[in-house]
Motif scaffolding. Structure first.
Motif, PDB file in Angstrom:
ATOM      1  N   ILE B 214       0.856  -1.184   0.000  1.00  0.00           N
ATOM      2  CA  ILE B 214       0.000   0.000   0.000  1.00  0.00           C
ATOM      3  C   ILE B 214       0.892   1.233   0.000  1.00  0.00           C
ATOM      4  O   ILE B 214       2.113   1.130   0.081  1.00  0.00           O
ATOM      5  CB  ILE B 214      -0.933   0.018   1.220  1.00  0.00           C
ATOM      6  N   GLN B 215       0.280   2.400  -0.106  1.00  0.00           N
ATOM      7  CA  GLN B 215       1.021   3.660  -0.087  1.00  0.00           C
ATOM      8  C   GLN B 215       0.771   4.352   1.231  1.00  0.00           C
ATOM      9  O   GLN B 215      -0.381   4.521   1.624  1.00  0.00           O
ATOM     10  CB  GLN B 215       0.521   4.558  -1.212  1.00  0.00           C
ATOM     11  N   GLY B 217      -0.054   7.177   3.598  1.00  0.00           N
ATOM     12  CA  GLY B 217      -0.834   8.376   3.350  1.00  0.00           C
ATOM     13  C   GLY B 217      -2.178   8.086   2.705  1.00  0.00           C
ATOM     14  O   GLY B 217      -3.058   8.935   2.702  1.00  0.00           O
ATOM     15  N   ASP B 218      -2.342   6.900   2.141  1.00  0.00           N
ATOM     16  CA  ASP B 218      -3.639   6.539   1.573  1.00  0.00           C
ATOM     17  C   ASP B 218      -4.647   6.241   2.669  1.00  0.00           C
ATOM     18  O   ASP B 218      -4.267   5.916   3.799  1.00  0.00           O
ATOM     19  CB  ASP B 218      -3.488   5.290   0.694  1.00  0.00           C
ATOM     20  N   THR B 219      -5.926   6.324   2.317  1.00  0.00           N
ATOM     21  CA  THR B 219      -6.941   6.008   3.313  1.00  0.00           C
ATOM     22  C   THR B 219      -7.913   4.942   2.834  1.00  0.00           C
ATOM     23  O   THR B 219      -8.678   4.416   3.617  1.00  0.00           O
ATOM     24  CB  THR B 219      -7.758   7.260   3.671  1.00  0.00           C
ATOM     25  N   ALA B 243      -0.341   4.931  11.538  1.00  0.00           N
ATOM     26  CA  ALA B 243      -1.308   5.797  10.860  1.00  0.00           C
ATOM     27  C   ALA B 243      -2.115   4.991   9.839  1.00  0.00           C
ATOM     28  O   ALA B 243      -3.334   5.107   9.774  1.00  0.00           O
ATOM     29  CB  ALA B 243      -0.597   6.963  10.184  1.00  0.00           C
ATOM     30  N   GLU B 244      -1.423   4.156   9.038  1.00  0.00           N
ATOM     31  CA  GLU B 244      -2.124   3.342   8.053  1.00  0.00           C
ATOM     32  C   GLU B 244      -2.721   2.097   8.706  1.00  0.00           C
ATOM     33  O   GLU B 244      -3.796   1.642   8.319  1.00  0.00           O
ATOM     34  CB  GLU B 244      -1.187   2.916   6.918  1.00  0.00           C
TER      35      GLU B 244
END
Lengths: 330, 385
Positions: B214-215, B217-219, B243-244
């Motif tokens: 995944i990247q 910062g993505d949600t 965070a992710e």
């Protein structure tokens, strides 16, 4: 390329893609309408969305006690959160228009100046939210509001408050929140589309988009029309923010950036200045990214989205529905 | 510009002169200084330590206990030292992009003779060459990417096991304790997360059904969640930060995944508990020692008394790292060269372990512990062996 997985899970991938695409579409509406009327790309629109997510979050936090809420009470809280989100986003959009654009437009400043003003406003708004603990600290309120302003630079979450069940349709398990997001977004798009097409104000917006001077001669107040355009864009961003929070449940001061870029891409993809184009572009982008992520790998989803944008613009430089650009804007 | 560079030169000249003078002073007192363990007569003055890592920014939650742990060591030292040692915070926000400029700034301050940090692997990789060139010794309480020790930087040290030990420990836990038949490995493409995921993938072998990246910062992780539920995995390992992880675990559970979510030290932060019920039952591995361990009880008590909150992840490691430098300062060391020599030869009992470094800067002793999310808290389970 994982074709087996892709084809076996196509319905779910499409639904989740459409749900995120619907959120893109609602945000894209704000970009496309402002562009239609002012030929200005309102880069601060991503922040209009971001303030809506916080309005939703804070309303839900403030109204659900420690025990949470359920049933009718929860529905009431969510409706209120939706209203608060729309009002906050609309307010930010109107403030933007008043502070960052109107003085420039009045002085007939070049569009490039307004664009820089938009980028500046975007940073100010995002950092204001990201530094909200310091801002409230200046007036000595940070202790009372710690729950709301603490952890200003990390994720704030309303996870676990709204639990929507999965539904089975034809043997496929689908998240009901995804269906709700798609349905709500489509309904809002129809409302805005009809409003712009049929109402007097909508006619004013279309007239201003075609030719501001002539419209003014025909008795359309340009300042008021521009204000209305920002207002509608802000309200829709508020709806998008509410739906986003239902689906993702987590927000942050810089959440608008990536979504803003994607929504702008969606607006361009559909043909900027065209309302229905924003819807089409948003949905298409959402689905394409999700399919790309499934086929190639999730790390490629942004690449897929922007490659698609470039390819479509190569063949249709004005976007999918962008033929009418310069004629029937908005 | 001219004016500022001139005054900068003046400062540099003055500080070099100061260094030479104090260096002369300590050689006379060196003998007596090495005996006193506290801030006795032989202790060096006019030197500074620094923290390098996220004080603000998205990963500030992980930086805070590190800063406070090091601060506690400093406060204890300063309490009975004749001259107080100051700690500067170089706030990188945990970003490799910010790190080089900050590292250059730190390297330019000659009175700075030891760095607690850099906190993360990415920023360590970016700042490492600058510290190595400046001969400025660093002791990281938290950077766990294995490759960091292979760069030949003689200034690099860390007081905890790297992912080459944490990864296999996580794999052991998944294979033995969870008896997983099918594990899905996800990483966030970061220096830290991808390295860790690779170690776990190698350690588990055939048990790994699929991987995805995944990247940060993505949600929206719908596609990943769909892959996981389609793979029928009973365990997911995630290499990345909280965070992710918080969003990912919710979306996995929503998509129908009902197995165990396993992640590593980057997720071991109270913010992960935001995921509420979805986080429940998740397992976090960490080379950080639990507060319940008898060795750290005294430290944990002092920490809570000082900062009014329980010692967080890597607070004890930061305390140990700062103490290595402070022991050196107590012996009268006031320049980077001698400090580096001192750190390389260090071998004393810290609160987390016997603190000593091998020639690559790795700790000579390594432990990995597992923690579980239970009843909305991160509860230590014990050492993974």
């Amino acid at each position: 390329m994982d074709f087996d997985f892709f084809f076996n899970n196509l319905p779910q991938l499409t639904i989740t893609g459409l749900a995120f695409g619907a959120i893109y579409a609602l945000i894209a509406l704000g970009y496309t309408m402002v562009y239609g009327v002012l030929q200005l790309i309102n880069f601060a629109h991503s922040e209009v969305f971001m303030y809506g997510t916080f309005a939703t979050l804070w309303t839900v936090w403030a109204l659900t006690g420690s025990g949470g809420a359920s049933g009718l009470q929860l529905v009431g809280i969510l409706l209120l959160a939706l209203v608060m989100s729309m009002l906050s986003s609309a307010l930010i959009a109107l403030v933007l228009e008043r502070v960052a654009y109107r003085p420039l437009i009045k002085k007939n400043a070049p569009r490039l100046i307004a664009l820089i003003s938009a980028i500046g406003a975007s940073f100010v708004l995002a950092e204001l939210m990201g530094l909200r603990d310091r801002v409230t600290g200046w007036v000595g309120l940070d202790d009372d509001l710690d729950r709301y302003v603490g952890g200003a630079r990390i994720n704030a979450s309303m996870s676990g408050i709204v639990n929507m069940p999965n539904v089975e349709i034809a043997g496929i398990s689908i998240k009901s929140v995804d269906l709700l997001v798609i349905a709500a977004a489509l309904a809002m798009m129809v409302v805005v589309d009809q409003f712009v097409r049929r109402s007097k104000l909508g006619r004013g917006i279309r007239a201003t988009a075609q030719d501001q001077e002539t419209a003014a001669l025909m008795g359309v107040n340009p300042t008021r029309t521009i204000q209305m355009t920002f207002l509608i864009g802000g309200l829709m961003a508020g709806v998008a923010a509410f739906l986003y929070m239902l689906k993702i449940e987590v927000t942050k001061f810089d959440v608008g950036f990536l979504l803003g870029v994607k929504a702008f891409a969606a607006a361009v993809l559909g043909g900027i200045g065209n309302l229905r184009g924003a819807l089409l572009g948003g949905l298409l982008l959402g689905v394409a990214e999700n399919w790309g992520a499934a086929l190639i790998g999730t790390e490629w989803r942004h690449v897929v989205a922007f490659v698609l944008l470039v390819v479509i613009l190569l063949f249709r430089p004005t976007g999918l529905l962008g033929e009418s650009l310069g004629k029937a804007r908005a | 510009m001219i004016r500022s560079s001139k005054s900068w030169q003046a400062v540099a000249v003055a500080s070099v002169a100061g260094l030479v003078l104090t260096a002369c002073g300590t050689t006379d007192e060196g003998g007596s200084g090495s005996e006193s363990s506290g801030g006795g007569g032989g202790a060096a003055c006019d030197v500074k330590l620094a923290f390098f890592g996220p004080e603000t920014g998205p990963a500030a939650g992980l930086g805070k206990p590190i800063i406070q742990g090091a601060q506690l060591a400093l406060d204890e030292y300063n309490a009975d030292a004749e001259c107080a040692i100051e700690m500067i915070n170089y706030d990188s926000q945990g970003s490799p992009d910010e790190a080089p400029a900050l590292a250059t700034e730190a390297a330019g301050d000659e009175s700075l003779i030891g760095i607690v940090g850099p906190a993360f692997s990415g920023e360590s990789a970016a700042a490492g060459p600058i510290f190595a060139e400046a001969g400025l010794p660093t002791i990281s309480p938290s950077a766990t990417n294995p490759a960091l020790a292979d760069n030949g930087w003689d200034t690099f040290h860390r007081v905890l096991g790297n992912d080459a030990t944490q990864g296999p420990a996580a794999a052991t836990y998944i294979a033995d304790t969870l008896s997983s038949k099918a594990t899905f490995v996800i990483d966030d493409a970061s220096e830290y997360g991808a390295g860790l995921a690779e170690e776990v993938t190698n350690g588990l072998g055939d048990v790994v059904v699929d991987t995805d990246t995944i990247q940060a910062g993505d949600t929206d992780f719908s596609a990943t969640a769909q892959k996981v539920s389609a793979s029928k995995a009973d365990t997911v390992f995630f290499g990345g930060y909280y965070a992710e992880a918080t969003i990912l675990v919710s979306q996995l559970k929503d998509a129908g995944f009902d197995g165990t979510f396993v992640a590593a030290d980057g997720v071991k932060d109270p913010a992960f508990l935001d995921a509420g019920n979805d986080a429940e039952g998740s397992v976090l591995t960490c080379p950080c020692i639990p507060n319940t361990d008898p060795n750290v009880a005294e430290f944990a008590e002092a920490y809570e008394a000082e900062f009014g909150e329980p010692a967080g992840t890597y607070a004890a490691e930061a305390y140990d790292a700062a103490n290595v430098f402070l022991d050196g300062i107590a012996e009268g060391i006031d320049n980077r060269e001698e400090m580096l020599e001192f750190v390389n030869g260090y071998d004393e009992a810290g609160v987390t372990k016997q603190v000593a470094f091998d020639e690559k800067g790795e700790p000579s002793e390594v432990h990995v512990y597992s923690y579980k999310v239970e009843g909305g808290e991160i509860v230590p389970e014990g050492e993974i062996s």
